[in-house]
Write a protein that holds these residues in place. Structure first.
Motif, PDB file in Angstrom:
ATOM      1  N   ARG A 286      -1.340  -8.384  -4.150  1.00 35.54           N
ATOM      2  CA  ARG A 286      -0.564  -9.782  -4.186  1.00 35.54           C
ATOM      3  C   ARG A 286      -0.266 -10.230  -2.965  1.00 35.54           C
ATOM      4  O   ARG A 286      -0.298 -11.411  -2.534  1.00 35.54           O
ATOM      5  N   ALA A 287      -0.076  -9.115  -1.874  1.00 39.10           N
ATOM      6  CA  ALA A 287       0.222  -9.583  -0.600  1.00 39.10           C
ATOM      7  C   ALA A 287      -0.809 -10.073   0.060  1.00 39.10           C
ATOM      8  O   ALA A 287      -1.005 -10.987   0.846  1.00 39.10           O
ATOM      9  N   ALA A 288      -2.226  -9.558  -0.249  1.00 42.32           N
ATOM     10  CA  ALA A 288      -3.359  -9.922   0.497  1.00 42.32           C
ATOM     11  C   ALA A 288      -3.901 -11.360  -0.213  1.00 42.32           C
ATOM     12  O   ALA A 288      -4.341 -12.012   0.612  1.00 42.32           O
TER      13      ALA A 288
ATOM     14  N   GLY B 121      -7.867  -4.398 -10.234  1.00 43.44           N
ATOM     15  CA  GLY B 121      -7.774  -3.255 -11.148  1.00 43.44           C
ATOM     16  C   GLY B 121      -8.165  -1.991 -10.621  1.00 43.44           C
ATOM     17  O   GLY B 121      -7.965  -1.004 -11.312  1.00 43.44           O
ATOM     18  N   GLY B 122      -8.518  -2.108  -9.480  1.00 42.61           N
ATOM     19  CA  GLY B 122      -9.124  -0.741  -8.790  1.00 42.61           C
ATOM     20  C   GLY B 122      -7.822   0.023  -7.964  1.00 42.61           C
ATOM     21  O   GLY B 122      -7.212  -0.731  -7.089  1.00 42.61           O
ATOM     22  N   ALA B 123      -7.500   1.125  -8.585  1.00 45.05           N
ATOM     23  CA  ALA B 123      -6.601   1.833  -7.722  1.00 45.05           C
ATOM     24  C   ALA B 123      -6.758   3.487  -7.557  1.00 45.05           C
ATOM     25  O   ALA B 123      -6.032   4.242  -7.399  1.00 45.05           O
ATOM     26  N   ASP B 124      -8.087   3.706  -7.509  1.00 47.69           N
ATOM     27  CA  ASP B 124      -8.676   5.035  -7.442  1.00 47.69           C
ATOM     28  C   ASP B 124      -8.328   5.680  -6.146  1.00 47.69           C
ATOM     29  O   ASP B 124      -7.873   7.094  -6.136  1.00 47.69           O
ATOM     30  N   GLY B 125      -8.362   4.902  -4.903  1.00 46.72           N
ATOM     31  CA  GLY B 125      -7.843   5.660  -3.790  1.00 46.72           C
ATOM     32  C   GLY B 125      -6.631   5.872  -3.716  1.00 46.72           C
ATOM     33  O   GLY B 125      -6.263   7.153  -3.125  1.00 46.72           O
ATOM     34  N   TRP B 126      -5.669   5.125  -4.336  1.00 47.84           N
ATOM     35  CA  TRP B 126      -4.098   5.540  -4.342  1.00 47.84           C
ATOM     36  C   TRP B 126      -4.032   6.726  -5.046  1.00 47.84           C
ATOM     37  O   TRP B 126      -3.266   7.570  -4.967  1.00 47.84           O
TER      38      TRP B 126
ATOM     39  N   GLY C 202       5.286   7.075  -1.165  1.00 44.03           N
ATOM     40  CA  GLY C 202       6.004   7.370  -2.319  1.00 44.03           C
ATOM     41  C   GLY C 202       4.803   7.235  -3.509  1.00 44.03           C
ATOM     42  O   GLY C 202       3.808   7.994  -3.239  1.00 44.03           O
ATOM     43  N   GLY C 203       5.204   6.754  -4.588  1.00 41.99           N
ATOM     44  CA  GLY C 203       4.285   7.045  -5.649  1.00 41.99           C
ATOM     45  C   GLY C 203       4.179   5.949  -6.763  1.00 41.99           C
ATOM     46  O   GLY C 203       4.922   4.863  -6.471  1.00 41.99           O
ATOM     47  N   GLY C 204       3.687   5.945  -7.979  1.00 42.38           N
ATOM     48  CA  GLY C 204       3.854   5.061  -8.519  1.00 42.38           C
ATOM     49  C   GLY C 204       2.587   3.905  -8.452  1.00 42.38           C
ATOM     50  O   GLY C 204       1.992   4.114  -7.698  1.00 42.38           O
ATOM     51  N   ASP C 205       2.786   2.793  -9.061  1.00 35.13           N
ATOM     52  CA  ASP C 205       1.798   1.688  -9.118  1.00 35.13           C
ATOM     53  C   ASP C 205       2.071   0.576  -7.913  1.00 35.13           C
ATOM     54  O   ASP C 205       2.918  -0.234  -8.141  1.00 35.13           O
ATOM     55  N   VAL C 206       1.764   0.775  -6.684  1.00 39.36           N
ATOM     56  CA  VAL C 206       1.948  -0.025  -5.707  1.00 39.36           C
ATOM     57  C   VAL C 206       0.703  -1.023  -5.244  1.00 39.36           C
ATOM     58  O   VAL C 206       0.781  -1.736  -4.501  1.00 39.36           O
ATOM     59  N   VAL C 207      -0.371  -0.602  -5.926  1.00 38.45           N
ATOM     60  CA  VAL C 207      -1.662  -1.234  -5.642  1.00 38.45           C
ATOM     61  C   VAL C 207      -1.555  -2.830  -5.954  1.00 38.45           C
ATOM     62  O   VAL C 207      -2.090  -3.574  -5.135  1.00 38.45           O
ATOM     63  N   GLU C 208      -0.872  -3.010  -6.906  1.00 38.55           N
ATOM     64  CA  GLU C 208      -0.599  -4.465  -7.155  1.00 38.55           C
ATOM     65  C   GLU C 208       0.028  -5.318  -6.376  1.00 38.55           C
ATOM     66  O   GLU C 208      -0.403  -6.472  -6.234  1.00 38.55           O
ATOM     67  N   VAL C 209       1.042  -4.626  -5.825  1.00 37.49           N
ATOM     68  CA  VAL C 209       1.825  -5.234  -4.796  1.00 37.49           C
ATOM     69  C   VAL C 209       0.972  -5.393  -3.588  1.00 37.49           C
ATOM     70  O   VAL C 209       0.832  -6.543  -2.931  1.00 37.49           O
TER      71      VAL C 209
END
Length: 94
Positions: free
Chosen positions: A51-53, A72-77, A41-48
């Motif tokens: 949180r799981a980690a 705060g790092g989402a570069d890869g996504w 998908g798309g959007g901001d899933v990195v925070e999720v």
């Protein structure tokens, strides 16, 4: 932590949002040594993911870079989404 996480199959969880989905490949081993996340998908899933980690007491590894995902790092996504959109010929995913 994730009340919508579907664990009907305890080896393969599923978490869905209107913008993204995450499949948790947990496996059958006990104790669990690692979990592979399949993110779509798309959007901001990195925070999720972070949180799981944190809930599991571990760190998330970005499979495309081999680096740990830092707060705060989402570069890869973001890089993946840009690559995916260029391959699909889209400016974004709706």
């Amino acid at each position: 932590m994730f009340p919508d996480l579907d664990l009907n199959d305890p080896t393969w969880g599923n978490l869905e949002d209107p913008d993204w989905s995450i499949e948790f490949n947990i496996g059958r081993e006990d104790p669990v040594e690692s979990i592979m996340l399949h993110v779509r998908g798309g959007g901001d899933v990195v925070e999720v993911i972070q949180r799981a980690a944190r809930a599991l007491g571990c760190r998330a590894l970005d499979g495309s870079s081999g680096e740990f995902i830092e707060d705060g790092g989402a570069d890869g996504w973001a890089d993946f989404q840009a690559y995916r959109d260029s391959v699909l010929g889209q400016g974004g995913v709706s």
